[in-house]
Scaffold this active site. Structure first.
Site, PDB file in Angstrom:
ATOM      1  N   TYR A   1      27.402   4.681  43.147  1.00 13.15           N
ATOM      2  CA  TYR A   1      29.056   5.500  42.662  1.00 13.15           C
ATOM      3  C   TYR A   1      29.505   4.636  42.564  1.00 13.15           C
ATOM      4  O   TYR A   1      29.355   3.320  43.113  1.00 13.15           O
ATOM      5  CB  TYR A   1      28.630   6.191  44.301  1.00 13.15           C
ATOM      6  CG  TYR A   1      30.329   6.423  44.085  1.00 13.15           C
ATOM      7  CD1 TYR A   1      30.723   7.949  43.881  1.00 13.15           C
ATOM      8  CD2 TYR A   1      31.127   6.085  44.353  1.00 13.15           C
ATOM      9  CE1 TYR A   1      31.849   8.718  43.873  1.00 13.15           C
ATOM     10  CE2 TYR A   1      32.607   5.894  44.611  1.00 13.15           C
ATOM     11  CZ  TYR A   1      32.389   7.404  44.356  1.00 13.15           C
ATOM     12  OH  TYR A   1      34.196   8.036  44.080  1.00 13.15           O
TER      13      TYR A   1
ATOM     14  N   GLU B   1      35.929   8.578  38.573  1.00 12.57           N
ATOM     15  CA  GLU B   1      34.510   7.780  39.562  1.00 12.57           C
ATOM     16  C   GLU B   1      33.389   8.178  38.429  1.00 12.57           C
ATOM     17  O   GLU B   1      33.279   8.933  37.178  1.00 12.57           O
ATOM     18  CB  GLU B   1      34.791   9.079  40.051  1.00 12.57           C
ATOM     19  CG  GLU B   1      33.727   9.192  41.063  1.00 12.57           C
ATOM     20  CD  GLU B   1      34.149  10.247  41.843  1.00 12.57           C
ATOM     21  OE1 GLU B   1      34.245  10.424  42.530  1.00 12.57           O
ATOM     22  OE2 GLU B   1      33.010  11.679  41.487  1.00 12.57           O
TER      23      GLU B   1
END
Ligand code: GDP
Ligand code: MN
Length: 385
Positions: A101, A189
């Site tokens: 991530y 993101e």
């Protein structure tokens, strides 16, 4: 404004973040064609503006073009968390070795950005933080100084990211930061950032939210806005230049100024009611705007009462009163209206309304003195007391 995954990925690619090959499809036939081009093994990804599509059944793997076609037939029209699937992004399947991530958000407390990195990914960031606190790290970035290399090293080490990925992940983080700044985004993101079986690092998902207040500087991004995803009423309000947000209660709120609108909603909650919307007519609202505001609120069938709370500064209460009178004269207003007028030209405004009520024998306008009283009355009326 939130971009679709396929739109965000296009921007990511332009800046040099690797993504899988893919194309957008609007019909099952197109899905099949694209799947054939990509060699049959594809992922079908619903393009809806909500997170967690995977868990909700919005992401499906197909092993052949025919299977992709059959799956697509089921997926088009599916509703994911209230969003109807009308577009599928068809990508070649990645063979995933590991999920990670990387993301930036605005960190209001430090007036900067927060860079968050995790050596595990694929699930919500909250879930990663709860389940793998030793695998996630965060650092705040001062937009004046920009992102420093040592800050990246810090998050890579603290998230226990394997060394072999440091170089490429560093490059991706830097690129993502420049995408964030360049597009005046408030969030970007990659979840998951995937390591494939053959060792490549690829953005398997992409998120990019642009700051609405900066959109006027980015006409090319504004064009990407998907109006099928915007609530109809919100769209009409936007065209009329009103700040309108639909909520799920039954008290329609009209106020002038964002602060006033929020304070009004707070009072409604305090009295045990629920606002149906947030509608800020802004400073200096004309009678025309007030009339439009009423008509927009009435598009919501849940609205049982309208609470108009005006504190006149630049906005003149007599102008607001005229707007309401026009609204009552030109359309059917099937719900009661609670009206509080204070500030500039308050007496004239109240007088206009009182005369109008008397002349037409209207019983559904309740003129109140204070906003507390107004909130109480509106909640009472909404409850049918
Ligand atoms: P989200 O659920 O809306 O965040 O959608 P994502 O694009 O993140 O996809 C959810 C999950 O689907 C990912 O975490 C992956 O595990 C899986 N996924 C997405 N793309 C691929 C792919 O190309 N191959 C494989 N095997 N899985 C994928
Ligand atoms: Mn994702």
């Amino acid at each position: 404004m939130r971009l679709h995954e396929y739109q965000a990925k296009q921007i990511f690619r332009q800046h040099g973040i690797p993504t899988a090959r893919g194309e957008l499809a609007l019909t099952p036939e197109q899905v099949k064609e694209i799947a054939e081009k990509l060699g049959g093994k594809v992922v079908l990804k619903s393009q809806v503006l909500v997170g967690g599509r995977g868990k909700a059944g919005g992401i499906k793997l197909a092993n052949s073009a025919d299977e992709a076609y059959e799956l697509a037939k089921q997926m088009f029209g599916m509703v994911i968390k209230g969003h109807k699937v009308e577009k599928l992004y068809v990508e070649e399947q990645l063979e995933i070795e590991r999920e990670m991530y990387v993301g930036f958000t605005i960190d209001r407390a430090s007036k900067g950005f927060a860079l968050i990195v995790s050596s595990v990914g694929g699930m919500d960031i909250e879930e990663i933080a709860a389940k793998h606190p030793d695998r996630i790290a965060r650092v705040t970035v001062d937009p004046i100084y920009g992102l420093w290399d040592y800050q990246i090293r810090e998050v890579l080490y603290k998230s226990n990211m394997p060394k072999e990925y440091h170089r490429e992940v560093t490059r991706i983080i830097k690129t993502l930061y420049s995408i964030l700044v360049h597009n005046e985004a408030e969030l970007t993101e990659i979840n998951p950032l995937v390591v494939t079986k053959d060792g490549k690092i690829i953005a398997a998902d992409a998120r990019l939210n642009i700051d609405d207040n900066a959109l006027y500087r980015h006409p090319e991004l504004k064009e990407l806005k998907d109006y099928t995803e915007v609530d109809q009423t919100e769209r009409i309000a936007e065209e009329k230049g009103l700040n309108f947000v639909k909520l799920d209660g039954n008290i329609g709120v009209i106020a002038n100024g964002a602060g006033m609108s929020m304070a009004t909603m707070d009072l409604i909650y305090l009295e045990g009611g629920k606002p149906a919307n947030f509608l800020d007519v802004g400073g200096g609202a004309s009678s025309e705007v007030v009339k439009e505001a009423v008509s927009i609120i009435l598009m919501d069938e849940n609205v049982k009462v309208i609470f108009m709370n005006i504190f006149g500064g630049i906005t003149r209460c007599d102008e607001v009163a005229r707007g309401l009178i026009t609204a009552f004269s030109e359309m059917e207003i099937p719900v009661p209206v609670v009206l509080r007028l204070a500030g500039t030209n308050e007496e004239e405004g109240r007088k206009l309304i009182e005369e109008f009520i008397r002349e037409k024998g209207i019983e559904s306008i309740f003129l109140v003195e204070t906003m507390e009283e107004g909130a109480k009355k509106a909640v009472e009326l909404a409850k049918g007391v």
